[in-house]
Scaffold this motif. Sequence first.
Motif, PDB file in Angstrom:
ATOM      1  N   SER A 143       0.802  -1.229   0.000  1.00 16.58           N
ATOM      2  CA  SER A 143       0.000   0.000   0.000  1.00 16.58           C
ATOM      3  C   SER A 143       0.834   1.280   0.000  1.00 16.58           C
ATOM      4  CB  SER A 143      -0.952   0.001   1.192  1.00 16.58           C
ATOM      5  OG  SER A 143      -0.194   0.017   2.389  1.00 16.58           O
ATOM      6  N   GLU A 144       2.055   1.220   0.545  1.00 10.91           N
ATOM      7  CA  GLU A 144       2.835   2.463   0.617  1.00 10.91           C
ATOM      8  C   GLU A 144       3.942   2.531  -0.427  1.00 10.91           C
ATOM      9  OE1 GLU A 144       4.193   3.513   4.627  1.00 10.91           O
ATOM     10  OE2 GLU A 144       2.584   2.264   5.432  1.00 10.91           O
ATOM     11  N   TYR A 145       4.208   1.385  -1.063  1.00 11.92           N
ATOM     12  CA  TYR A 145       5.291   1.390  -2.064  1.00 11.92           C
ATOM     13  C   TYR A 145       4.750   1.072  -3.460  1.00 11.92           C
ATOM     14  CZ  TYR A 145       9.679   0.295  -4.436  1.00 11.92           C
ATOM     15  OH  TYR A 145      10.708   0.257  -5.350  1.00 11.92           O
ATOM     16  N   ILE A 146       4.241  -0.143  -3.656  1.00 11.47           N
ATOM     17  CA  ILE A 146       3.781  -0.508  -5.008  1.00 11.47           C
ATOM     18  C   ILE A 146       2.570   0.341  -5.451  1.00 11.47           C
ATOM     19  CG2 ILE A 146       2.803  -2.362  -6.460  1.00 11.47           C
ATOM     20  CD1 ILE A 146       5.822  -2.698  -5.932  1.00 11.47           C
ATOM     21  N   ASP A 147       1.551   0.438  -4.619  1.00 18.48           N
ATOM     22  CA  ASP A 147       0.341   1.161  -5.049  1.00 18.48           C
ATOM     23  C   ASP A 147       0.629   2.602  -5.502  1.00 18.48           C
ATOM     24  OD1 ASP A 147      -0.923  -1.206  -4.409  1.00 18.48           O
ATOM     25  OD2 ASP A 147      -2.096  -0.410  -2.733  1.00 18.48           O
ATOM     26  N   PRO A 148       1.413   3.373  -4.735  1.00 16.66           N
ATOM     27  CA  PRO A 148       1.706   4.730  -5.205  1.00 16.66           C
ATOM     28  C   PRO A 148       2.491   4.756  -6.525  1.00 16.66           C
ATOM     29  CG  PRO A 148       2.269   4.507  -2.884  1.00 16.66           C
ATOM     30  CD  PRO A 148       1.918   3.135  -3.368  1.00 16.66           C
ATOM     31  N   ILE A 149       3.352   3.768  -6.728  1.00 17.50           N
ATOM     32  CA  ILE A 149       4.088   3.743  -8.010  1.00 17.50           C
ATOM     33  C   ILE A 149       3.107   3.448  -9.148  1.00 17.50           C
ATOM     34  CG2 ILE A 149       5.896   2.560  -9.353  1.00 17.50           C
ATOM     35  CD1 ILE A 149       7.412   2.099  -6.704  1.00 17.50           C
ATOM     36  N   VAL A 150       2.216   2.484  -8.901  1.00 16.92           N
ATOM     37  CA  VAL A 150       1.207   2.146  -9.922  1.00 16.92           C
ATOM     38  C   VAL A 150       0.415   3.405 -10.285  1.00 16.92           C
ATOM     39  CG1 VAL A 150      -0.937   0.842 -10.319  1.00 16.92           C
ATOM     40  CG2 VAL A 150       1.016  -0.280  -9.203  1.00 16.92           C
ATOM     41  N   LYS A 151       0.058   4.152  -9.270  1.00 18.00           N
ATOM     42  CA  LYS A 151      -0.742   5.364  -9.485  1.00 18.00           C
ATOM     43  C   LYS A 151       0.000   6.365 -10.397  1.00 18.00           C
ATOM     44  CE  LYS A 151      -3.413   8.509  -6.715  1.00 18.00           C
ATOM     45  NZ  LYS A 151      -3.393   9.261  -5.474  1.00 18.00           N
ATOM     46  N   ILE A 152       1.285   6.515 -10.146  1.00 19.93           N
ATOM     47  CA  ILE A 152       2.066   7.465 -10.963  1.00 19.93           C
ATOM     48  C   ILE A 152       2.169   6.965 -12.408  1.00 19.93           C
ATOM     49  CG2 ILE A 152       4.353   8.499 -11.299  1.00 19.93           C
ATOM     50  CD1 ILE A 152       4.691   8.454  -8.234  1.00 19.93           C
ATOM     51  N   LEU A 153       2.410   5.682 -12.575  1.00 11.91           N
ATOM     52  CA  LEU A 153       2.570   5.165 -13.941  1.00 11.91           C
ATOM     53  C   LEU A 153       1.246   5.251 -14.706  1.00 11.91           C
ATOM     54  CD1 LEU A 153       5.050   2.149 -13.550  1.00 11.91           C
ATOM     55  CD2 LEU A 153       5.464   4.592 -13.382  1.00 11.91           C
ATOM     56  N   LYS A 154       0.146   5.033 -13.981  1.00  9.19           N
ATOM     57  CA  LYS A 154      -1.174   5.158 -14.626  1.00  9.19           C
ATOM     58  C   LYS A 154      -1.479   6.609 -14.983  1.00  9.19           C
ATOM     59  CE  LYS A 154      -3.976   1.345 -12.872  1.00  9.19           C
ATOM     60  NZ  LYS A 154      -4.888   0.940 -11.787  1.00  9.19           N
TER      61      LYS A 154
END
Length: 395
Positions: A143-154
């Motif tokens: 929730s604090e590492y992968i999810d925020p990266i996914v959000k930026i790439l999207k």
Amino acid sequence: MKFSQSAVLAFAASAAAAPSPTHQESPRAAAAACSSAVTLDASTNVWKKYTLHANTFYRSEIEAALTSMSDDSLAAKAKKVADVGSFLWIDTIENIGKVEPAIADVPCDHILGLVIYDLPGRDCAAKASNGELAVGEISRYKSEYIDPIVKILKANPKTAFALIIEPDSLPNLVTNADLQTCKDSASGYRDGVAYAIKNLNLPNVVMYLDAGHGGWLGWDANLKPGAQELAKAFKAGGSPKQLRGIATNVAGWNSWDKSPGEFSDKSDAKYNKCQNEKTYITTFGAALKTAGMPNHAIVDTGRNAVTGLREEWGNWCNVKGAGFGVRPTSTTGTELADAFVWVKPGGESDGTSDESADRFDSFCGKSDAYQPSPEAGQWNQAYFEELLQNAKPSF
Ligand code: BGC
């Protein structure tokens, strides 16, 4: 970061270290970003179409390095390094903040390389790159590492991204499963890697899972279990379409095609046919195919110009006398090798040589390791200059 081995067992090592804080340099002129969303076809070699971007973070490190160089001709060479494409390491939650500034100047025919590197209990077989998340903190990883990266790439569909997933993690589970630290990390690594590749499976992304190097999973006894471990992660991640294969030699020193290989004269060489990375990606690639996983490769050539430096194949820390290697290119001469890329930013340390530091790893105190060296990820000016002097091709 990492690795090592001997005949059957390998033990890996690694480094971590929050490098410098979020980079603040103002973006360079945005050279024609794409006008529409990018769709990468991971069934093809995307490096034929896209050039690895020379990211602003490494550029700023080089620019800082220039200010302390008194030799003008060396400085002129150093300046050229800033234009070489390389991967940006997202090695802490805080450093996710580096991604958006790095996207700003990526032109439409370039691809931004990111290393996903923050698993709980990171670098389980070594100390130098132990990370910020403890064993068990898998929900924070998600929730604090992968999810925020996914959000930026999207949020940036017009930018192309190449991701290397979690250097050393699965290879350590293959060869260092006897270590308590790796036993403790195992379920978080498997869960974390599967979560990462499932959620980062976006149209503008191509992914490569880290597969160590020839001196690690290339041993006869490691090939099949290695391929199975990676394929299991691939399947647990839902067999993501955007996963193209593997990354090898990340932060490593192996030659692409030296033959006989660098360690071919050792008594245990008979147990390892993968004496260079070319043989490794071909041999391991075949095992991956059997195990049911895509098997194209990208290979880190950032620091592999000079061979004959390591006393043992497994020595991974700040190898003395190394030089910058072949620049990123999709001309590899081997169908399975999509590209040579620069992954480890040359000049950033693999681990501290300070014996009193918490993350001191004995590999960084070996006689073939450059000393003094700062914490993993921190800049080592003298080492950078050595890489530059020894570069092949030269700058
Ligand atoms: C370190 C990271 C760093 C990376 C690139 C790794 O060994 O642990 O902190 O970002 O190398 O230099």
